[in-house]
Design a protein around this motif. Structure first.
Motif, mmCIF file in Angstrom:
data_model
loop_
_atom_site.group_PDB
_atom_site.id
_atom_site.type_symbol
_atom_site.label_atom_id
_atom_site.label_comp_id
_atom_site.label_asym_id
_atom_site.label_seq_id
_atom_site.Cartn_x
_atom_site.Cartn_y
_atom_site.Cartn_z
ATOM 1 N N TYR A 148 -12.883 4.757 -34.377
ATOM 2 C CA TYR A 148 -13.352 4.166 -33.135
ATOM 3 C C TYR A 148 -13.212 2.645 -33.181
ATOM 4 N N ALA A 149 -13.075 2.044 -31.999
ATOM 5 C CA ALA A 149 -13.037 0.587 -31.895
ATOM 6 C C ALA A 149 -14.401 0.008 -32.271
ATOM 7 N N GLU A 150 -14.393 -1.224 -32.740
ATOM 8 C CA GLU A 150 -15.634 -1.873 -33.169
ATOM 9 C C GLU A 150 -16.678 -1.886 -32.056
ATOM 10 N N ALA A 151 -16.255 -2.190 -30.834
ATOM 11 C CA ALA A 151 -17.199 -2.251 -29.717
ATOM 12 C C ALA A 151 -17.812 -0.886 -29.427
ATOM 13 N N ASP A 152 -17.018 0.177 -29.579
ATOM 14 C CA ASP A 152 -17.533 1.520 -29.326
ATOM 15 C C ASP A 152 -18.542 1.938 -30.390
ATOM 16 N N ILE A 153 -18.274 1.579 -31.647
ATOM 17 C CA ILE A 153 -19.228 1.885 -32.716
ATOM 18 C C ILE A 153 -20.538 1.151 -32.466
ATOM 19 N N ALA A 154 -20.446 -0.124 -32.122
ATOM 20 C CA ALA A 154 -21.651 -0.908 -31.848
ATOM 21 C C ALA A 154 -22.449 -0.300 -30.699
ATOM 22 N N ASN A 155 -21.778 0.153 -29.666
ATOM 23 C CA ASN A 155 -22.453 0.752 -28.516
ATOM 24 C C ASN A 155 -23.194 2.030 -28.905
ATOM 25 N N ILE A 156 -22.576 2.860 -29.739
ATOM 26 C CA ILE A 156 -23.218 4.091 -30.200
ATOM 27 C C ILE A 156 -24.478 3.769 -30.992
ATOM 28 N N GLU A 163 -30.441 0.419 -32.826
ATOM 29 C CA GLU A 163 -30.237 -0.519 -33.919
ATOM 30 C C GLU A 163 -29.965 -1.906 -33.344
ATOM 31 N N ARG A 164 -30.900 -2.834 -33.538
ATOM 32 C CA ARG A 164 -30.768 -4.159 -32.929
ATOM 33 C C ARG A 164 -29.644 -4.973 -33.554
ATOM 34 N N LEU A 165 -29.208 -4.607 -34.760
ATOM 35 C CA LEU A 165 -28.099 -5.301 -35.418
ATOM 36 C C LEU A 165 -26.818 -4.468 -35.338
ATOM 37 N N SER A 166 -26.664 -3.758 -34.243
ATOM 38 C CA SER A 166 -25.538 -2.824 -34.101
ATOM 39 C C SER A 166 -24.185 -3.520 -34.201
ATOM 40 N N ARG A 167 -24.055 -4.694 -33.619
ATOM 41 C CA ARG A 167 -22.776 -5.399 -33.680
ATOM 42 C C ARG A 167 -22.456 -5.829 -35.104
ATOM 43 N N ARG A 168 -23.480 -6.257 -35.824
ATOM 44 C CA ARG A 168 -23.270 -6.668 -37.210
ATOM 45 C C ARG A 168 -22.831 -5.470 -38.049
ATOM 46 N N VAL A 169 -23.471 -4.317 -37.841
ATOM 47 C CA VAL A 169 -23.103 -3.116 -38.588
ATOM 48 C C VAL A 169 -21.679 -2.695 -38.250
ATOM 49 N N ALA A 170 -21.348 -2.682 -36.968
ATOM 50 C CA ALA A 170 -19.998 -2.285 -36.557
ATOM 51 C C ALA A 170 -18.943 -3.204 -37.161
ATOM 52 N N ARG A 171 -19.246 -4.494 -37.190
ATOM 53 C CA ARG A 171 -18.306 -5.457 -37.778
ATOM 54 C C ARG A 171 -18.107 -5.173 -39.266
ATOM 55 N N ALA A 172 -19.183 -4.868 -39.970
ATOM 56 C CA ALA A 172 -19.092 -4.567 -41.396
ATOM 57 C C ALA A 172 -18.323 -3.274 -41.647
ATOM 58 N N VAL A 173 -18.525 -2.280 -40.796
ATOM 59 C CA VAL A 173 -17.811 -1.014 -40.921
ATOM 60 C C VAL A 173 -16.313 -1.224 -40.757
ATOM 61 N N VAL A 174 -15.928 -1.971 -39.734
ATOM 62 C CA VAL A 174 -14.505 -2.212 -39.479
ATOM 63 C C VAL A 174 -13.877 -3.005 -40.619
ATOM 64 N N ALA A 175 -14.607 -3.962 -41.163
ATOM 65 C CA ALA A 175 -14.092 -4.742 -42.296
ATOM 66 C C ALA A 175 -13.909 -3.848 -43.524
ATOM 67 N N ASP A 205 -35.555 2.955 -44.426
ATOM 68 C CA ASP A 205 -34.261 2.590 -44.976
ATOM 69 C C ASP A 205 -33.387 1.981 -43.877
ATOM 70 N N PRO A 206 -32.684 0.888 -44.152
ATOM 71 C CA PRO A 206 -31.853 0.243 -43.132
ATOM 72 C C PRO A 206 -30.789 1.150 -42.523
ATOM 73 N N ALA A 207 -30.407 2.209 -43.244
ATOM 74 C CA ALA A 207 -29.362 3.103 -42.732
ATOM 75 C C ALA A 207 -29.886 4.138 -41.739
ATOM 76 N N THR A 208 -31.189 4.272 -41.623
ATOM 77 C CA THR A 208 -31.783 5.359 -40.836
ATOM 78 C C THR A 208 -31.302 5.371 -39.395
ATOM 79 N N ARG A 209 -31.394 4.262 -38.709
ATOM 80 C CA ARG A 209 -31.079 4.233 -37.277
ATOM 81 C C ARG A 209 -29.598 4.492 -37.019
ATOM 82 N N SER A 210 -28.732 3.945 -37.869
ATOM 83 C CA SER A 210 -27.297 4.152 -37.684
ATOM 84 C C SER A 210 -26.899 5.601 -37.957
ATOM 85 N N PHE A 211 -27.496 6.205 -38.995
ATOM 86 C CA PHE A 211 -27.206 7.612 -39.274
ATOM 87 C C PHE A 211 -27.685 8.486 -38.119
#
Length: 327
Positions: A148-156, A163-175, A205-211
């Motif tokens: 998925y595109a970074e913006a789409d991951i952040a939106n999910i 997750e209030r840091l969704s953009r940061r997480v998406a950026r880290a995932v893409v990297a 755990d910080p991963a909870t919301r993203s999972f």
């Protein structure tokens, strides 16, 4: 069911709010009940033990269907298991010649057996393939984070995990995926933890919301819930009861809003005046307004129940609302 433990040891399955669900369903001899989220069979077993009745268990997970064998042998002629989505319950019951039913129970979210099996990839408590599919078909969570595109991951992550840091997480995932494909739960959890600090307030755990967000997306769980509620409205006989247990605010809000709309209780100017209602006649009568939460003894016995809430309603004799209709 929410991710609420940190031990690597599998947990014994304990049905949440079991006594309260049985009371809400008003289980009786001769009744026909649907357990739309069969899982480990906890609600089904309790219903069959409570009265000389019949249960139709529905689950999209092939592993859950296999787990039903002991109950099928224990309750011959009283239990039928159907593989499918509870959102399709009206069509599934019709295809099997099953008419109006007296109760529908739904336990929303991932089941304990799914969480506790590393091969299913639902949990970050132990390493496993990044899968998260309840039905073992379709795109996996790994497909989402890698394709998925970074913006789409952040939106999910923002929309379904809050997750209030969704953009940061998406950026880290893409990297990270630029170096190597993300294939396991441990890989993803470590990526998330590298950019999301642990909360000092709740210790989650910080991963909870993203999972949570990825699981909800992969399985279209909120869409499934919407379809399941509408399906229950269609299959319940007048006087039949609906009991829904949810574990997250996103799910509970949908259940609450549906029942308020369908009961005609939405839009009342004050508690001293009747609701201002237009449109189709109410199809449900609320059985309590604020929902039921676990008792302290249950929480001590089963920590996974801590975020659970039960909402229940009784079916009226009004026709089901047209699909997509809102109050």
């Amino acid at each position: 069911m929410s991710e609420t433990t940190t031990s690597a040891e599998p947990q014994i399955h304990i049905s949440v709010l079991l006594a309260e669900v049985l009371a809400a369903l008003a289980v009786r001899d001769g009744g026909v009940y649907v357990d739309g989220t069969f899982g480990a069979g906890g609600y089904t077993r309790a219903i069959l033990e409570a009265a000389d009745c019949q249960v139709i268990g529905i689950d999209r997970d092939p592993a859950a269907i296999q787990r039903a064998e002991p109950l099928l042998a224990r309750f011959p002629g009283r239990l039928r298991i159907i593989e499918g989505r509870f959102g399709d319950m009206a069509e599934l019951l019709a295809a099997h010649g099953i008419g109006p039913v007296d109760g529908v129970a739904l336990d929303i979210g991932v089941s304990s057996p799914q969480i506790d099996d590393p091969a299913r990839g639902f949990s970050f408590r132990f390493d496993g393939p990044l899968d998260m599919r309840m039905s073992l078909s379709g795109p996996t969570a790994a497909d989402v984070v890698n394709d998925y595109a970074e913006a789409d991951i952040a939106n999910i992550l923002w929309r379904l995990g809050e997750e209030r840091l969704s953009r940061r997480v998406a950026r880290a995932v893409v990297a990270a995926r630029a170096t190597a494909r993300i294939e396991t739960t441990a890989q993803l959890a470590d990526i998330i933890r590298s950019v999301v600090p642990r909360s000092k307030k709740d210790g989650i755990d910080p991963a909870t919301r993203s999972f949570q967000a990825l699981r909800l997306h992969v399985n279209d769980e909120l869409g499934e819930l919407d379809r399941g509620l509408a399906g229950a409205e269609r299959v319940l006989a007048p006087g039949g009861h609906l009991a829904v247990v949810s574990f997250h605010s996103l799910e509970d809000r949908r259940v609450k809003d549906f029942l308020r709309q369908r009961s005609g209780s939405e839009g009342a100017p004050s508690r001293h005046m009747p609701a201002a209602h237009s449109g189709p006649a109410p199809t449900f009568r609320l059985l309590g307004r604020s929902g039921v939460t676990p008792s302290e003894p249950e929480l001590r016995h089963n920590p996974r129940a801590r975020s659970a809430r039960l909402r229940a309603a009784e079916r009226t004799d009004a026709p089901a609302w047209p699909m997509g209709e809102a109050a």
